[in-house]
Design a protein around this motif. Structure first.
Motif, mmCIF file in Angstrom:
data_model
loop_
_atom_site.group_PDB
_atom_site.id
_atom_site.type_symbol
_atom_site.label_atom_id
_atom_site.label_comp_id
_atom_site.label_asym_id
_atom_site.label_seq_id
_atom_site.Cartn_x
_atom_site.Cartn_y
_atom_site.Cartn_z
ATOM 1 N N ARG A 122 0.805 -1.221 0.000
ATOM 2 C CA ARG A 122 0.000 0.000 0.000
ATOM 3 C C ARG A 122 0.839 1.272 0.000
ATOM 4 N N GLY A 123 2.146 1.136 0.060
ATOM 5 C CA GLY A 123 3.001 2.310 0.050
ATOM 6 C C GLY A 123 4.459 1.944 -0.149
ATOM 7 N N ARG A 124 5.262 2.947 -0.449
ATOM 8 C CA ARG A 124 6.678 2.716 -0.760
ATOM 9 C C ARG A 124 7.534 3.842 -0.184
ATOM 10 N N ILE A 125 8.649 3.460 0.462
ATOM 11 C CA ILE A 125 9.622 4.413 1.014
ATOM 12 C C ILE A 125 10.997 4.037 0.489
ATOM 13 N N ILE A 126 11.721 5.011 -0.026
ATOM 14 C CA ILE A 126 13.111 4.805 -0.441
ATOM 15 C C ILE A 126 14.007 5.590 0.508
ATOM 16 N N TYR A 127 15.108 4.981 0.941
ATOM 17 C CA TYR A 127 16.085 5.738 1.728
ATOM 18 C C TYR A 127 17.498 5.419 1.269
ATOM 19 N N PHE A 128 18.318 6.466 1.209
ATOM 20 C CA PHE A 128 19.720 6.355 0.795
ATOM 21 C C PHE A 128 20.449 7.601 1.278
ATOM 22 N N HIS A 129 21.749 7.663 1.060
ATOM 23 C CA HIS A 129 22.552 8.694 1.720
ATOM 24 C C HIS A 129 22.476 10.069 1.041
ATOM 25 N N HIS A 130 22.859 10.160 -0.224
ATOM 26 C CA HIS A 130 22.992 11.456 -0.896
ATOM 27 C C HIS A 130 21.632 11.988 -1.333
ATOM 28 N N PRO A 131 21.239 13.184 -0.875
ATOM 29 C CA PRO A 131 19.908 13.694 -1.220
ATOM 30 C C PRO A 131 19.838 14.209 -2.655
ATOM 31 N N SER A 132 18.657 14.057 -3.248
ATOM 32 C CA SER A 132 18.410 14.634 -4.567
ATOM 33 C C SER A 132 18.023 16.102 -4.455
ATOM 34 N N TYR A 133 17.356 16.433 -3.367
ATOM 35 C CA TYR A 133 16.886 17.803 -3.140
ATOM 36 C C TYR A 133 17.263 18.212 -1.723
ATOM 37 N N VAL A 134 17.850 19.411 -1.584
ATOM 38 C CA VAL A 134 18.286 19.879 -0.271
ATOM 39 C C VAL A 134 18.647 21.351 -0.392
ATOM 40 N N THR A 135 18.510 22.109 0.699
ATOM 41 C CA THR A 135 18.930 23.520 0.684
ATOM 42 C C THR A 135 20.041 23.795 1.694
ATOM 43 N N GLU A 136 20.639 22.756 2.245
ATOM 44 C CA GLU A 136 21.803 22.950 3.126
ATOM 45 C C GLU A 136 22.933 23.565 2.309
ATOM 46 N N ALA A 137 23.646 24.518 2.887
ATOM 47 C CA ALA A 137 24.539 25.403 2.137
ATOM 48 C C ALA A 137 25.623 24.670 1.352
ATOM 49 N N THR A 138 26.155 23.564 1.868
ATOM 50 C CA THR A 138 27.290 22.920 1.210
ATOM 51 C C THR A 138 26.880 21.830 0.223
#
Length: 520
Positions: free
Chosen positions: A351-367
């Motif tokens: 009924r649902g799906r979650i993906i988790y991994f290290h490097h984000p595709s979307y982020v606003t952290e400065a570095t």
């Protein structure tokens, strides 16, 4: 002097395959799926459940406070109410050394381990979890020590004393061995079994769960808590979880040999030289400071943050400058994800799906927001999701292909929502949980909107809804370390209640911050 060395993707893949005896004849003979596990805790069919999330945690004690332990203490009241913990990677800083598992993992999480009442007696490669901890590898879990730095580490050179006692970097005598320490700590390390008879007995003892993809590993909390592979999937409460190793599909393409590409190359080379000079200035400044002085300790913390930021940026730059590099993408893993997502959508029990991994595709952290690696992961994940969407057609009935994506790598807690990206990663909630122990980072000055330059102009592709990271200056600096509790609700399409758990280090004291839960 470089602090870290990132092995080639081909080496990461081949080494990890050797460690789990990937597709060994005895494994194939038994029809074992080496990318799946069953969490055998007696509750996997419950439709409503809760789990914890941490990431970028493996820092140990620093300058009179222990953020990783404080975050672990935030989770302890939720221990009995949650079924497992996801870890988004960077289990051990700075280079995944085996010697730091005791200080930077076992002791902070001692209540989560069998025998945790005597944590110093637990070998890092013999850990058994009371509450399942299900990690993915981060870049630091793969890093090696450069040869010259390794030599310096085993001598009495001032650089070693400086880095240990002033900047408090957990380097040690070893690197990760291209993920060797991580594999021994968490994976079912089958290459340690030499005899075919012993291997057969092991497989028949622990790979006993039967699924629609064949036999697979039975993960038994408190008894046998190993993972079958560096990437894997499991089903809990009707939710398919997909754990990926993004370290093998994050390489950006090298700059093209064109006039524009050569111009970009000169800019990056100049920036790298400037960053190397800044590193030298940081080490020189730190030599004059004393960690026992509170004011100096604050400055040393800032210098440590800056130094690790610089090192990460240099790694990213060097990936783009290596014109001789053959860019290798982990096609096997990405094809696996594509096929597993298609199968998941065709399974009425899911009924649902979650993906988790290290490097984000979307982020606003400065570095991290505009790193070449961030953009490479975004592009490759989009390619997978686009292919899945094309195959499924109208089967999704307008739902996003994935209900939630969870990442680490950026040292903050952030919740983003994608807009219409023009791809199948549209309208998906993304959570970055990478502020669970190591040096925190600030949000970029450009603000919460993530935009891309496309053929028809600039386009909004994501917006940050919540950002919790470093803020303030000097003695008024706020360091909010964080983790998550996520409650899965509903019998049909799942709802997720996200509860941030935050402890803030401010003016050399801890205080808990109340952040309102939110639903996605």
């Amino acid at each position: 002097m470089k602090l870290v060395s990132d092995p080639a993707i081909a080496k990461k893949i081949s080494k990890m395959q050797q460690r789990v005896k990937w597709q060994d004849p005895l494994i194939l003979e038994r029809g074992i799926d080496q990318t799946r596990l069953v969490l055998d805790d007696g509750h996997a069919d419950d439709g409503e459940f809760s789990f914890l999330v941490v990431g970028d945690s493996g820092s140990g004690t620093h300058k009179g406070h222990d953020p990783q332990r404080r975050v672990a203490e935030l989770m302890l009241p939720h221990h009995d109410q949650c079924r497992f913990m996801l870890h988004t990677g960077d289990v051990i800083y700075l280079v995944g050394s085996r010697e730091y598992y005791q200080q930077n993992f076992i002791q902070p999480y001692q209540e989560f381990l069998v025998g945790g009442e005597q944590p110093k007696k637990i070998p890092y490669d013999k850990m058994v979890f009371q509450l399942p901890i299900l990690p993915v590898p981060g870049n630091h879990d793969y890093y090696n020590l450069p040869i010259l730095f390794g030599i310096a580490s085993v001598t009495t050179l001032p650089i070693r004393r400086l880095l240990k006692s002033r900047l408090d970097l957990d380097v040690g005598l070893y690197g990760s061995g291209t993920g060797e320490a991580y594999a021994r700590a968490f994976l079912d390390y089958l290459c340690g079994i030499q005899s075919p008879v012993d291997l057969a007995n092991h497989l028949d003892k622990y790979y006993t769960a039967n699924t629609d993809s064949g036999r697979c590993l039975s993960y038994q909390p408190g008894s046998f808590t190993r993972l079958p592979n560096r990437y894997y999937t499991f089903r809990y409460g009707g939710i398919d979880f997909f754990a990926l190793d993004s370290n093998t599909f994050n390489d950006p393409p090298p700059l093209p040999n064109t006039q524009e590409g050569n111009s970009d190359r000169r800019i990056l080379e100049k920036r790298r030289a400037s960053l190397e000079q800044e590193k030298q200035q940081i080490t020189a400044t730190s030599a004059l400071l004393s960690p026992s002085n509170p004011k100096d300790a604050e400055q040393l913390d800032d210098l440590q943050v800056k130094l690790t930021q610089i090192e990460e940026i240099i790694v990213d730059i060097e990936k783009q400058l290596d014109s001789n590099k053959i860019v290798l993408t982990d096609i096997e893993q990405l094809d696996w994800l594509r096929q597993k997502l298609i199968e998941s959508w065709h399974n009425k029990e899911v009924r649902g799906r979650i993906i988790y991994f290290h490097h984000p595709s979307y982020v606003t952290e400065a570095t991290k927001w505009q790193q070449a690696q961030t953009l490479a992961v975004r592009t490759r994940l989009r390619g997978v999701l686009d292919a899945v969407a094309e195959k499924l057609g109208s089967l999704t009935e307008g739902r996003p292909l994935v209900d939630l994506v969870i990442n680490g790598h950026a040292h903050c807690l952030e919740y983003l929502q994608t807009a219409d990206t023009g791809h199948a990663d549209s309208h998906i909630p993304w959570i970055v949980c990478g502020g669970s122990g190591f040096s925190l980072r600030r949000q970029r000055e450009e603000g919460p909107e993530v935009r891309e330059i496309m053929a028809d102009g600039e386009k909004l592709v994501a917006r940050s809804q919540l950002f919790i990271g470093r803020s303030g200056q000097g003695f008024n600096k706020h360091r909010p370390y964080s983790c998550l509790r996520i409650d899965v609700k509903g019998d049909g399409q799942p709802k997720f209640i996200v509860r941030p758990l935050v402890a803030e280090w401010y003016q050399r004291q801890w205080c808990d911050r109340e952040i309102e839960p939110f639903e996605i």
